[in-house]
Design a protein around this motif. Structure first.
Motif, mmCIF file in Angstrom:
data_model
loop_
_atom_site.group_PDB
_atom_site.id
_atom_site.type_symbol
_atom_site.label_atom_id
_atom_site.label_comp_id
_atom_site.label_asym_id
_atom_site.label_seq_id
_atom_site.Cartn_x
_atom_site.Cartn_y
_atom_site.Cartn_z
ATOM 1 N N UNK A 15 -4.421 -8.294 -0.695
ATOM 2 C CA UNK A 15 -5.041 -7.724 -1.998
ATOM 3 C C UNK A 15 -6.344 -8.174 -2.066
ATOM 4 N N UNK A 16 -6.703 -9.634 -1.564
ATOM 5 C CA UNK A 16 -7.955 -9.950 -1.749
ATOM 6 C C UNK A 16 -8.951 -9.651 -0.717
ATOM 7 N N UNK A 17 -8.552 -9.419 0.406
ATOM 8 C CA UNK A 17 -9.297 -8.819 1.469
ATOM 9 C C UNK A 17 -8.630 -7.676 2.150
ATOM 10 N N UNK A 18 -8.783 -6.552 1.657
ATOM 11 C CA UNK A 18 -8.190 -5.203 2.292
ATOM 12 C C UNK A 18 -9.102 -4.850 3.408
ATOM 13 N N UNK A 19 -10.229 -5.498 3.602
ATOM 14 C CA UNK A 19 -11.167 -5.117 4.851
ATOM 15 C C UNK A 19 -10.421 -5.830 5.889
ATOM 16 N N UNK A 20 -9.528 -6.822 5.939
ATOM 17 C CA UNK A 20 -8.963 -7.275 7.089
ATOM 18 C C UNK A 20 -8.223 -6.268 8.025
ATOM 19 N N UNK A 21 -7.556 -5.222 7.167
ATOM 20 C CA UNK A 21 -6.930 -4.190 7.849
ATOM 21 C C UNK A 21 -5.579 -4.308 7.379
ATOM 22 N N UNK A 22 -4.562 -3.663 7.773
ATOM 23 C CA UNK A 22 -3.137 -3.612 7.351
ATOM 24 C C UNK A 22 -1.972 -3.642 8.299
ATOM 25 N N UNK A 23 -0.913 -3.879 7.955
ATOM 26 C CA UNK A 23 0.221 -3.966 8.761
ATOM 27 C C UNK A 23 1.312 -3.009 8.268
ATOM 28 N N UNK A 41 0.896 -1.286 0.227
ATOM 29 C CA UNK A 41 -0.043 -0.018 -0.036
ATOM 30 C C UNK A 41 0.792 1.125 0.106
ATOM 31 N N UNK A 42 1.869 1.427 0.898
ATOM 32 C CA UNK A 42 2.907 2.198 1.022
ATOM 33 C C UNK A 42 4.221 1.897 1.163
ATOM 34 N N UNK A 43 5.304 2.685 0.598
ATOM 35 C CA UNK A 43 6.553 2.345 0.982
ATOM 36 C C UNK A 43 7.503 3.592 0.951
ATOM 37 N N UNK A 44 7.978 3.899 2.051
ATOM 38 C CA UNK A 44 8.850 5.372 2.163
ATOM 39 C C UNK A 44 9.759 5.064 3.194
ATOM 40 N N UNK A 45 10.576 6.198 3.206
ATOM 41 C CA UNK A 45 11.674 6.325 4.256
ATOM 42 C C UNK A 45 12.783 7.300 3.803
ATOM 43 N N UNK A 46 13.743 7.049 4.813
ATOM 44 C CA UNK A 46 15.296 7.774 4.365
ATOM 45 C C UNK A 46 16.356 7.077 4.830
ATOM 46 N N UNK A 47 17.381 7.511 5.153
ATOM 47 C CA UNK A 47 18.596 6.817 5.581
ATOM 48 C C UNK A 47 18.605 6.024 6.732
ATOM 49 N N UNK A 48 17.652 6.690 7.588
ATOM 50 C CA UNK A 48 17.744 5.974 9.026
ATOM 51 C C UNK A 48 16.553 4.917 9.205
ATOM 52 N N UNK A 49 15.474 4.908 8.386
ATOM 53 C CA UNK A 49 14.575 3.843 8.421
ATOM 54 C C UNK A 49 13.680 3.865 7.157
#
Length: 198
Positions: free
Chosen positions: A135-143, A119-127
């Motif tokens: 993808x089949x069940x986005x209603x289950x939430x995310x991590x 869903x998302x991917x980001x960061x910098x030199x530290x983390x």
């Protein structure tokens, strides 16, 4: 001198984007170990804090042993997640592991390139952080997983469940390749040990 200054500026501007850990490297790291142990601190949705010890055995097995005064236990094993109450003599609450975002990193083969999973991917030199969903069940939430580089290491995750509640788990120094017995993740064995029945 101006050329050197310009070059240094361009390198500095480029660093945050290039320094974040790639999706491929994160997948490689998660697939590089089958077992792991770590102390953890958990920040619950209501703001309360718990501590304990985490054991992971991929695929699909994990165990959270909570310290006093909680002294609770959560086991993922046999396709189920069981929540044991330390003060109750009733059987644990159980639900399918596949319906929890934790199943995404306990899978036999973690592939963050799977369509719709990232869903998302980001960061910098530290983390670097990545947010995953089924993808089949986005209603289950995310991590959301947070990693530090050199070497790539998992530091924490934040689970957002199907109600929008968030639970944060901050890991200590993770020991990979740990020797873990299969009974640690056996829900029926734990129930028998506690004198509980279905």
């Amino acid at each position: 001198m101006r050329i050197l200054t310009l070059a240094a500026t361009l390198i500095a501007l480029a660093m945050p984007a290039s320094a974040q850990i790639s999706v491929g490297e994160i997948s490689r790291y998660l697939n590089s170990f089958r077992t792991a142990k770590s102390e953890f601190t958990q920040i619950n949705a209501d703001g309360s804090i718990s501590t304990g010890d985490l054991s992971i055995s991929r695929p699909n097995k994990a165990r959270f042993d909570y310290d006093a005064p909680n002294k609770g236990l959560v086991i993922a094993g046999g396709g189920q997640v069981a929540v044991f109450d330390a003060v109750s003599n009733t059987p644990p609450e159980q639900y399918p592991l596949s319906q929890t975002p934790l199943s995404l990193i306990l899978a036999n083969n973690v592939d963050l390139g799977r369509s719709g999973m990232l869903v998302r991917h980001g960061g910098d030199a530290t983390q670097t952080s990545v947010t995953l969903q089924d993808p089949a069940h986005p209603e289950y939430g995310n991590i959301q997983l947070v990693f530090t580089p050199s070497p790539t290491t998992l530091r924490q995750w934040v689970i957002t469940d199907d109600t929008g509640s968030q639970t944060t788990v901050i890991l200590g120094d993770m020991q990979t390749g740990a020797s873990l017995g299969s009974s640690l993740f056996n829900i029926p064995v734990e129930m028998q040990r506690r004198g509980l029945s279905n």
